[in-house]
Design a protein around this motif. Structure first.
Motif, mmCIF file in Angstrom:
data_model
loop_
_atom_site.group_PDB
_atom_site.id
_atom_site.type_symbol
_atom_site.label_atom_id
_atom_site.label_comp_id
_atom_site.label_asym_id
_atom_site.label_seq_id
_atom_site.Cartn_x
_atom_site.Cartn_y
_atom_site.Cartn_z
ATOM 1 N N ALA A 10 56.860 -54.341 32.379
ATOM 2 C CA ALA A 10 55.566 -54.811 31.912
ATOM 3 C C ALA A 10 55.736 -55.691 30.683
ATOM 4 C CB ALA A 10 54.667 -53.614 31.571
ATOM 5 N N PRO A 11 55.019 -56.834 30.606
ATOM 6 C CA PRO A 11 55.147 -57.691 29.431
ATOM 7 C C PRO A 11 54.560 -57.026 28.204
ATOM 8 C CG PRO A 11 53.358 -58.454 30.834
ATOM 9 C CD PRO A 11 54.068 -57.368 31.581
ATOM 10 N N PRO A 12 55.171 -57.185 27.036
ATOM 11 C CA PRO A 12 54.633 -56.567 25.830
ATOM 12 C C PRO A 12 53.307 -57.209 25.459
ATOM 13 C CG PRO A 12 56.404 -58.078 25.275
ATOM 14 C CD PRO A 12 56.385 -57.971 26.763
ATOM 15 N N PRO A 13 52.380 -56.440 24.873
ATOM 16 C CA PRO A 13 51.098 -57.008 24.475
ATOM 17 C C PRO A 13 51.273 -58.010 23.340
ATOM 18 C CG PRO A 13 51.357 -54.788 23.596
ATOM 19 C CD PRO A 13 52.504 -55.025 24.535
ATOM 20 N N ALA A 14 50.350 -58.970 23.275
ATOM 21 C CA ALA A 14 50.411 -59.973 22.210
ATOM 22 C C ALA A 14 50.048 -59.324 20.885
ATOM 23 C CB ALA A 14 49.451 -61.110 22.525
ATOM 24 N N HIS A 15 50.671 -59.792 19.815
ATOM 25 C CA HIS A 15 50.305 -59.303 18.498
ATOM 26 C C HIS A 15 48.905 -59.791 18.146
ATOM 27 C CE1 HIS A 15 54.041 -57.459 16.926
ATOM 28 N NE2 HIS A 15 54.604 -58.209 17.842
ATOM 29 N N ALA A 16 48.223 -58.995 17.354
ATOM 30 C CA ALA A 16 46.812 -59.243 17.084
ATOM 31 C C ALA A 16 46.559 -60.633 16.504
ATOM 32 C CB ALA A 16 46.283 -58.161 16.140
ATOM 33 N N ASP A 17 47.422 -61.102 15.649
ATOM 34 C CA ASP A 17 47.181 -62.394 15.003
ATOM 35 C C ASP A 17 48.046 -63.504 15.602
ATOM 36 O OD1 ASP A 17 49.675 -61.736 14.094
ATOM 37 O OD2 ASP A 17 49.244 -62.102 11.972
ATOM 38 N N GLY A 18 48.620 -63.245 16.782
ATOM 39 C CA GLY A 18 49.421 -64.269 17.428
ATOM 40 C C GLY A 18 50.837 -64.385 16.906
ATOM 41 N N TRP A 19 51.274 -63.432 16.075
ATOM 42 C CA TRP A 19 52.642 -63.473 15.544
ATOM 43 C C TRP A 19 53.645 -63.373 16.679
ATOM 44 C CZ3 TRP A 19 56.250 -59.104 14.834
ATOM 45 C CH2 TRP A 19 57.387 -59.463 14.119
ATOM 46 N N THR A 20 54.618 -64.267 16.683
ATOM 47 C CA THR A 20 55.662 -64.255 17.694
ATOM 48 C C THR A 20 56.977 -63.854 17.042
ATOM 49 O OG1 THR A 20 54.575 -66.020 18.932
ATOM 50 C CG2 THR A 20 56.898 -65.611 19.423
ATOM 51 N N PRO A 21 57.512 -62.682 17.387
ATOM 52 C CA PRO A 21 58.773 -62.240 16.778
ATOM 53 C C PRO A 21 59.933 -63.091 17.262
ATOM 54 C CG PRO A 21 58.106 -60.727 18.499
ATOM 55 C CD PRO A 21 56.986 -61.706 18.349
ATOM 56 N N THR A 22 60.674 -63.659 16.336
ATOM 57 C CA THR A 22 61.816 -64.500 16.683
ATOM 58 C C THR A 22 62.995 -64.189 15.778
ATOM 59 O OG1 THR A 22 61.108 -66.278 15.187
ATOM 60 C CG2 THR A 22 60.353 -66.402 17.478
ATOM 61 N N VAL A 23 64.174 -64.558 16.239
ATOM 62 C CA VAL A 23 65.394 -64.479 15.433
ATOM 63 C C VAL A 23 66.029 -65.854 15.463
ATOM 64 C CG1 VAL A 23 67.682 -63.454 15.223
ATOM 65 C CG2 VAL A 23 65.750 -62.033 15.885
ATOM 66 N N GLY A 32 64.680 -68.628 15.130
ATOM 67 C CA GLY A 32 63.862 -69.545 15.897
ATOM 68 C C GLY A 32 63.800 -69.264 17.383
ATOM 69 N N HIS A 33 64.488 -68.238 17.841
ATOM 70 C CA HIS A 33 64.507 -67.909 19.262
ATOM 71 C C HIS A 33 63.798 -66.574 19.495
ATOM 72 C CE1 HIS A 33 67.318 -71.177 20.068
ATOM 73 N NE2 HIS A 33 68.022 -70.761 19.030
ATOM 74 N N SER A 34 63.122 -66.456 20.637
ATOM 75 C CA SER A 34 62.468 -65.198 20.985
ATOM 76 C C SER A 34 63.493 -64.089 21.147
ATOM 77 C CB SER A 34 61.682 -65.359 22.289
ATOM 78 O OG SER A 34 60.658 -66.319 22.134
ATOM 79 N N LEU A 35 63.069 -62.857 20.891
ATOM 80 C CA LEU A 35 63.965 -61.729 21.077
ATOM 81 C C LEU A 35 64.398 -61.641 22.538
ATOM 82 C CD1 LEU A 35 62.291 -58.848 19.025
ATOM 83 C CD2 LEU A 35 64.254 -60.226 18.386
ATOM 84 N N PRO A 36 65.651 -61.274 22.790
ATOM 85 C CA PRO A 36 66.097 -61.100 24.181
ATOM 86 C C PRO A 36 65.265 -60.050 24.896
ATOM 87 C CG PRO A 36 67.967 -61.135 22.673
ATOM 88 C CD PRO A 36 66.741 -61.062 21.826
ATOM 89 N N ALA A 37 65.090 -60.231 26.184
ATOM 90 C CA ALA A 37 64.335 -59.273 26.985
ATOM 91 C C ALA A 37 65.167 -58.028 27.242
ATOM 92 C CB ALA A 37 63.929 -59.905 28.316
ATOM 93 N N VAL A 38 64.500 -56.902 27.424
ATOM 94 C CA VAL A 38 65.158 -55.670 27.871
ATOM 95 C C VAL A 38 64.536 -55.286 29.208
ATOM 96 C CG1 VAL A 38 65.901 -54.785 25.629
ATOM 97 C CG2 VAL A 38 63.581 -54.313 26.408
ATOM 98 N N THR A 39 65.356 -55.126 30.216
ATOM 99 C CA THR A 39 64.839 -54.913 31.569
ATOM 100 C C THR A 39 65.484 -53.732 32.282
ATOM 101 O OG1 THR A 39 66.463 -56.488 32.441
ATOM 102 C CG2 THR A 39 64.294 -57.357 31.853
ATOM 103 N N GLY A 40 66.326 -52.966 31.580
ATOM 104 C CA GLY A 40 66.977 -51.831 32.207
ATOM 105 C C GLY A 40 65.989 -50.722 32.520
ATOM 106 N N PRO A 41 66.381 -49.795 33.386
ATOM 107 C CA PRO A 41 65.485 -48.694 33.744
ATOM 108 C C PRO A 41 65.167 -47.774 32.576
ATOM 109 C CG PRO A 41 67.677 -48.342 34.657
ATOM 110 C CD PRO A 41 67.646 -49.746 34.141
ATOM 111 N N ARG A 42 66.003 -47.792 31.557
ATOM 112 C CA ARG A 42 65.711 -46.991 30.360
ATOM 113 C C ARG A 42 65.636 -47.939 29.167
ATOM 114 N NH1 ARG A 42 69.010 -41.654 29.455
ATOM 115 N NH2 ARG A 42 70.821 -43.068 29.409
#
Length: 231
Positions: free
Chosen positions: A10-23, A25-35
């Motif tokens: 499931a995609p994470p919900p958007a932050h209330a003020d539109g803040w985009t977490p980056t490192v 300048g790049h978005s955080l890597p996705a996590v898709t494992g079963p745990r």
């Protein structure tokens, strides 16, 4: 509670003020494992996003304003073989307290989500880690019951700019949202950096063991009650 697989896809919900977490300048890597899980925490004091994959390979990508904590998060990932991704902003012009606390709360919450109903795990973990003259023993139980017993004697008030009082508070915050019973004992140590780093390494190794799948359990919960509650 959603299954770990559902939480991961499931995609994470958007932050209330539109803040985009980056490192860098790049978005955080996705996590898709079963745990795996993503937790966002936003207050008037901080903005935090934590992503964790329990069955990772020790990757750590962090961007927080607390440099020493970044170093300790790397210990958790590297020695726990978790993939840990953290982006945070906080009111560090006051001090680091709120930022460290909220990162720990989000990390504990992410672990709890990734573990789901905790079926089939070892549940208990123990490790003693040395770092030169320092030696720390950590025992933990993913019981669903939050408790911290911490016996650290850190000589220095600060390591660089980091307030060493926040070490215990980090583990307390993590225990509260992860449902972990956590005991930390310092067996030896004189150098403050060594003591704290040995503690995080021992914690990571103990947590890794507790999260690992116990093949003999055959997917059953490691409790005579048949449930590891979060309350």
């Amino acid at each position: 509670m959603a299954s770990p697989a559902a939480a991961a896809t499931a995609p994470p919900p958007a932050h209330a003020d539109g803040w985009t977490p980056t490192v860098a300048g790049h978005s955080l890597p996705a996590v898709t494992g079963p745990r795996s899980a993503t937790v966002q925490r936003q207050t008037k004091e901080t903005k935090v996003e934590v992503r964790i994959d329990i069955d990772g390979s020790g990757k750590c990508v962090t961007q927080t304003p607390v440099g020493f904590l970044n170093h300790m998060l790397d210990q958790i990932a590297s020695h726990g073989l978790f993939d840990v991704y953290v982006a945070a902003e906080g009111d560090t012009w006051i001090d680091d307290h709120h930022t460290v606390e909220d990162i720990a709360l989000a990390l504990g919450g992410a672990l709890a989500q990734a573990l789901g109903d905790r079926k089939g795990i070892h549940r208990f973990g123990e490790f003693t880690a040395p770092l030169d003259e320092a030696l720390t023993h950590v025992v933990l139980d993913l019981s669903g019951r939050a408790h911290l017993s911490c016996n650290l004697e850190i000589p220095a008030q600060r390591i660089g700019n980091f307030d060493t009082e926040l070490v215990e508070h980090f583990f307390m915050s993590f225990a509260n949202t992860s449902g972990t019973t956590l005991h930390i004992r310092q067996l030896a140590g004189k150098n403050s950096h060594h003591i704290v780093e040995a503690t995080f390494k021992a914690f990571a190794r103990a947590l890794r063991r507790a999260c690992e799948v116990d093949e003999r359990r055959a997917g059953k919960i490691a409790s005579s009650k048949g449930v590891l509650t979060q309350q």
